[in-house]
Design an enzyme around this catalytic site. Structure first.
Site, short mmCIF file in Angstrom:
data_model
loop_
_atom_site.label_atom_id
_atom_site.label_comp_id
_atom_site.label_asym_id
_atom_site.label_seq_id
_atom_site.Cartn_x
_atom_site.Cartn_y
_atom_site.Cartn_z
N ASP A 1 -17.30 -9.97 -55.66
CA ASP A 1 -15.79 -9.02 -55.16
C ASP A 1 -15.61 -10.63 -55.56
OD1 ASP A 1 -13.89 -7.59 -54.05
OD2 ASP A 1 -14.30 -7.94 -52.10
N ASN B 1 -10.99 -0.19 -52.36
CA ASN B 1 -12.82 -1.48 -51.19
C ASN B 1 -12.14 -1.41 -49.68
OD1 ASN B 1 -12.54 -2.06 -54.16
ND2 ASN B 1 -12.33 -4.16 -53.66
P1 13P Z 1 -10.08 -4.77 -46.99
O1 13P Z 1 -10.08 -5.99 -45.89
O2 13P Z 1 -7.92 -4.87 -46.38
O3 13P Z 1 -10.52 -3.41 -46.50
O4 13P Z 1 -9.83 -4.24 -48.50
C1 13P Z 1 -11.64 -5.30 -48.90
C2 13P Z 1 -10.88 -5.62 -50.20
O5 13P Z 1 -9.94 -5.58 -50.84
C3 13P Z 1 -11.85 -5.90 -50.95
O6 13P Z 1 -11.53 -6.39 -52.26
#
Ligand code: 13P
Length: 288
Positions: free
Chosen positions: A84, A229
């Site tokens: 990520d 996400n």
């Molecule tokens: P949140 O923490 O707002 O749920 O977002 C997660 C995200 O986009 C990880 O890339």
């Protein structure tokens, strides 16, 4: 079954549902998310930030842990291990460690540099069957020093990055990570529709899934969002359940402190939340 994420996202785009990416931080969350995916028969993406990777002692530990769990929990649904918001070097390390999917986030670079680096990551990843997510630079939503709308991507730039052969694209449409401020203006679905028109059949990714109202989630799926996400919401339910357990003095009952018991309420809360999200995103039952 460990897989790259391109096919599950293409299927999701076609079927008008979205795959959840849930970020993992430790063994308990990983187990909870895999359990939820198996019980709802949903494909799933395990998101790993570079920070979370370091916390778990490194990407190799993450890969081996997930491989072991998939086997020993008898997981039959498709599972992707996805980096990520990876840096260039982070993406190379994740590829090396056996991740099945990576996000290269070059959104903070000037667009030409983002294009250059994304192209290289696509080439390396695709030669190993690994899927790639890229992110397009964003126009800040700041007004009078107040960030009320989040960031909005330029559809033209989205097209340029999509044309590099990436598998899915993250584009800001007013979404932000963490809890949304009270003056948040919601997702900009007009820009999303414009981006979708420009990039054709490219699955789109919605970051910052925590706190977006259900109707907006559904509308965005209708406009090509195929991956959503979620991280902060898992943290919130985990912390809340753990706090309650401690406040009720349950951590001191019986034979005394037991880390397995202490972490169980939070883990159960993550299982429940992830199942609810899979139902909302429409991915439940898609891996029957
Ligand atoms: P949140 O923490 O707002 O749920 O977002 C997660 C995200 O986009 C990880 O890339």
């Amino acid at each position: 079954m460990l897989v790259a994420a391109d096919k599950m996202l293409k299927d999701a785009l076609e079927g008008k549902y979205a795959i959840g990416q849930f970020n993992i931080n430790n063994l308990e969350w990983t187990k909870a998310i895999l359990q939820a995916a198996e019980e709802t028969k949903s494909p799933v993406i395990l998101g790993v930030s570079e920070g979370a990777g370091k916390y778990m002692t490194g990407f190799k530990t993450v890969v081996k842990m997930v491989e072991g769990m998939v086997e020993e929990m008898g997981i039959t649904v498709p599972v992707a291990i996805h980096l990520d918001h990876g840096s260039y070097d982070g993406a190379l390390k994740a590829i090396d460690a056996g991740f099945t999917s990576v996000m290269f986030d070059g959104s903070h670079y000037p667009i030409e540099e983002n294009i250059e680096k994304t192209k290289e990551i696509v080439e390396i990843s695709h030669s190993k069957g690994i899927s790639v997510e890229a992110e397009v630079g964003a126009i800040g939503g700041e007004e009078d020093g107040v960030v009320g709308s989040g960031e909005i991507a330029d559809p033209e730039e989205c097209k340029r990055i999509a044309d590099l052969g990436i598998d899915f694209l993250a584009a800001g449409i007013g979404n932000i990570h963490g809890v949304y401020p009270e003056n948040w203006q919601g997702l900009n679905l007009e820009v999303l529709a414009e981006i979708q028109k420009k990039v054709g059949g490219m699955p789109l990714v919605l970051h910052g899934g925590t706190g977006i109202p259900d109707d907006m989630i559904k509308e965005s799926i209708g406009l090509g969002v195929s991956k959503i996400n979620v991280n902060t919401e898992c943290q919130l339910v985990f912390a809340e359940a753990t706090r309650k357990y401690i406040e009720e003095g349950k951590d001191r009952e019986g034979k005394g402190f037991d880390p397995r018991k202490l972490l169980k309420p939070g883990t159960d809360a993550v299982v429940k939340l992830v199942k609810e999200k899979m139902d909302l995103f429409g991915s439940s039952g898609k891996a029957e």
